[in-house]
Design a protein around this motif. Structure first.
Motif, PDB file in Angstrom:
ATOM      1  N   VAL A  48     -11.530  -4.629  -0.102  1.00 39.41           N
ATOM      2  CA  VAL A  48     -11.983  -5.077  -1.416  1.00 39.41           C
ATOM      3  C   VAL A  48     -11.575  -6.532  -1.573  1.00 39.41           C
ATOM      4  N   LEU A  49     -12.540  -7.367  -1.909  1.00 37.05           N
ATOM      5  CA  LEU A  49     -12.262  -8.785  -2.119  1.00 37.05           C
ATOM      6  C   LEU A  49     -11.909  -9.079  -3.572  1.00 37.05           C
TER       7      LEU A  49
ATOM      8  N   GLU B 134     -12.133   6.859   2.418  1.00 34.47           N
ATOM      9  CA  GLU B 134     -13.474   6.992   2.962  1.00 34.47           C
ATOM     10  C   GLU B 134     -13.951   5.643   3.501  1.00 34.47           C
ATOM     11  N   ASP B 135     -15.029   5.676   4.249  1.00 32.37           N
ATOM     12  CA  ASP B 135     -15.580   4.468   4.845  1.00 32.37           C
ATOM     13  C   ASP B 135     -15.939   3.454   3.761  1.00 32.37           C
ATOM     14  N   VAL B 136     -15.317   2.299   3.802  1.00 30.47           N
ATOM     15  CA  VAL B 136     -15.613   1.247   2.827  1.00 30.47           C
ATOM     16  C   VAL B 136     -16.108  -0.003   3.546  1.00 30.47           C
ATOM     17  N   THR B 137     -16.778   0.191   4.665  1.00 29.09           N
ATOM     18  CA  THR B 137     -17.185  -0.955   5.465  1.00 29.09           C
ATOM     19  C   THR B 137     -18.466  -1.615   4.971  1.00 29.09           C
TER      20      THR B 137
ATOM     21  N   GLN C 156      -7.658  -0.893   0.982  1.00 32.47           N
ATOM     22  CA  GLN C 156      -7.261  -2.213   1.472  1.00 32.47           C
ATOM     23  C   GLN C 156      -7.852  -3.301   0.585  1.00 32.47           C
ATOM     24  N   VAL C 157      -6.975  -4.186   0.118  1.00 34.88           N
ATOM     25  CA  VAL C 157      -7.379  -5.315  -0.705  1.00 34.88           C
ATOM     26  C   VAL C 157      -7.079  -6.584   0.067  1.00 34.88           C
ATOM     27  N   ALA C 158      -8.074  -7.463   0.158  1.00 33.52           N
ATOM     28  CA  ALA C 158      -7.881  -8.744   0.843  1.00 33.52           C
ATOM     29  C   ALA C 158      -7.074  -9.661  -0.082  1.00 33.52           C
ATOM     30  N   LEU C 159      -5.859  -9.963   0.323  1.00 35.42           N
ATOM     31  CA  LEU C 159      -4.996 -10.834  -0.466  1.00 35.42           C
ATOM     32  C   LEU C 159      -4.912 -12.190   0.216  1.00 35.42           C
ATOM     33  N   THR C 160      -5.865 -13.038  -0.095  1.00 35.81           N
ATOM     34  CA  THR C 160      -5.917 -14.374   0.506  1.00 35.81           C
ATOM     35  C   THR C 160      -5.234 -15.356  -0.447  1.00 35.81           C
ATOM     36  N   MET C 161      -3.916 -15.362  -0.368  1.00 33.65           N
ATOM     37  CA  MET C 161      -3.081 -16.199  -1.218  1.00 33.65           C
ATOM     38  C   MET C 161      -1.786 -16.475  -0.477  1.00 33.65           C
ATOM     39  N   PRO C 162      -0.945 -17.357  -0.998  1.00 32.55           N
ATOM     40  CA  PRO C 162       0.332 -17.625  -0.334  1.00 32.55           C
ATOM     41  C   PRO C 162       1.151 -16.339  -0.161  1.00 32.55           C
ATOM     42  N   THR C 163       1.942 -16.311   0.895  1.00 32.43           N
ATOM     43  CA  THR C 163       2.727 -15.131   1.261  1.00 32.43           C
ATOM     44  C   THR C 163       3.622 -14.645   0.130  1.00 32.43           C
ATOM     45  N   ASP C 164       4.272 -15.562  -0.597  1.00 34.98           N
ATOM     46  CA  ASP C 164       5.177 -15.128  -1.661  1.00 34.98           C
ATOM     47  C   ASP C 164       4.415 -14.442  -2.799  1.00 34.98           C
ATOM     48  N   GLN C 165       3.224 -14.937  -3.132  1.00 37.08           N
ATOM     49  CA  GLN C 165       2.407 -14.278  -4.159  1.00 37.08           C
ATOM     50  C   GLN C 165       1.899 -12.927  -3.662  1.00 37.08           C
ATOM     51  N   ARG C 166       1.537 -12.869  -2.397  1.00 36.50           N
ATOM     52  CA  ARG C 166       1.089 -11.601  -1.812  1.00 36.50           C
ATOM     53  C   ARG C 166       2.199 -10.551  -1.901  1.00 36.50           C
TER      54      ARG C 166
ATOM     55  N   ALA D 220      -7.703  -8.036  -7.740  1.00 38.99           N
ATOM     56  CA  ALA D 220      -8.216  -6.671  -7.877  1.00 38.99           C
ATOM     57  C   ALA D 220      -7.458  -5.853  -8.925  1.00 38.99           C
ATOM     58  N   PRO D 221      -7.583  -6.230 -10.215  1.00 37.27           N
ATOM     59  CA  PRO D 221      -6.965  -5.398 -11.239  1.00 37.27           C
ATOM     60  C   PRO D 221      -7.448  -3.952 -11.102  1.00 37.27           C
ATOM     61  N   ILE D 222      -6.687  -3.034 -11.541  1.00 33.14           N
ATOM     62  CA  ILE D 222      -6.792  -1.582 -11.376  1.00 33.14           C
ATOM     63  C   ILE D 222      -6.252  -1.204 -10.005  1.00 33.14           C
ATOM     64  N   LEU D 223      -6.815  -1.756  -8.927  1.00 35.48           N
ATOM     65  CA  LEU D 223      -6.317  -1.430  -7.581  1.00 35.48           C
ATOM     66  C   LEU D 223      -4.905  -1.968  -7.396  1.00 35.48           C
ATOM     67  N   ILE D 224      -4.666  -3.149  -7.921  1.00 35.18           N
ATOM     68  CA  ILE D 224      -3.322  -3.740  -7.994  1.00 35.18           C
ATOM     69  C   ILE D 224      -3.017  -3.772  -9.497  1.00 35.18           C
TER      70      ILE D 224
END
Length: 156
Positions: free
Chosen positions: A30-31, A2-5, A69-79, A126-130
């Motif tokens: 989700v941040l 659903e719309d999560v904007t 969608q979860v915003a994963l603003t971290m190094p690529t290997d951790q992502r 984002a525990p639960i979502l990840i």
């Protein structure tokens, strides 16, 4: 999904977790998911992602979050590690070595790679979502009492 904007902070008290579940959203992503004793003063309580989290916490049926969608603003290997965690099915668990094996370009025999996996789990926004609670011998970004209740909910 659903719309999560709607950008903002959303929170609701969970009797199961004995604390609030708080979700920060911006740009359709989700941040952060946190579990504060009290929510932010400006938090609202109505958001589609929060609704799904509470369906999950009801424990009546399996709820998937793979379309959130979860915003994963971290190094690529951790992502890459956290993207692998999202592939662990509801009710299943893996150990850190298996998760390392599941992650492209990591070697489960290398201590640096095992530590990278543990760092990624610890930094999970984002525990639960990840669902880092599905990694049995790794750290969780959720507080220990929350992690134990999530594991119990899934029979882990």
């Amino acid at each position: 999904m659903e719309d999560v904007t709607d950008a903002g902070i959303y929170a609701r008290e969970s009797s199961y977790l004995d604390r609030y579940v708080q979700v920060g959203v911006a740009g359709g992503r989700v941040l952060r998911v946190t579990f504060p004793e009290t929510p932010e003063d400006d938090a609202e309580d109505d958001h589609p992602v929060l609704e799904r989290i509470f369906e999950y916490l009801d424990g009546l049926e399996e709820v998937a979050f793979d379309d959130v969608q979860v915003a994963l603003t971290m190094p690529t290997d951790q992502r890459a590690v956290l993207e692998g965690v999202r592939e662990i099915p509801y009710g299943d668990q893996v150990d850190v070595r298996t998760l390392t094996r599941m992650t492209p370009e990591l070697d489960h025999e290398e201590n640096d790679d095992l530590n990278l996996v543990r760092t990624a789990l610890d930094n999970n926004p984002a525990p639960i979502l990840i669902p880092d609670h599905r990694v049995r011998d790794g750290p969780s970004a959720a507080p220990p009492p929350v992690e134990q209740k999530l594991r119990s909910l899934e029979g882990l």
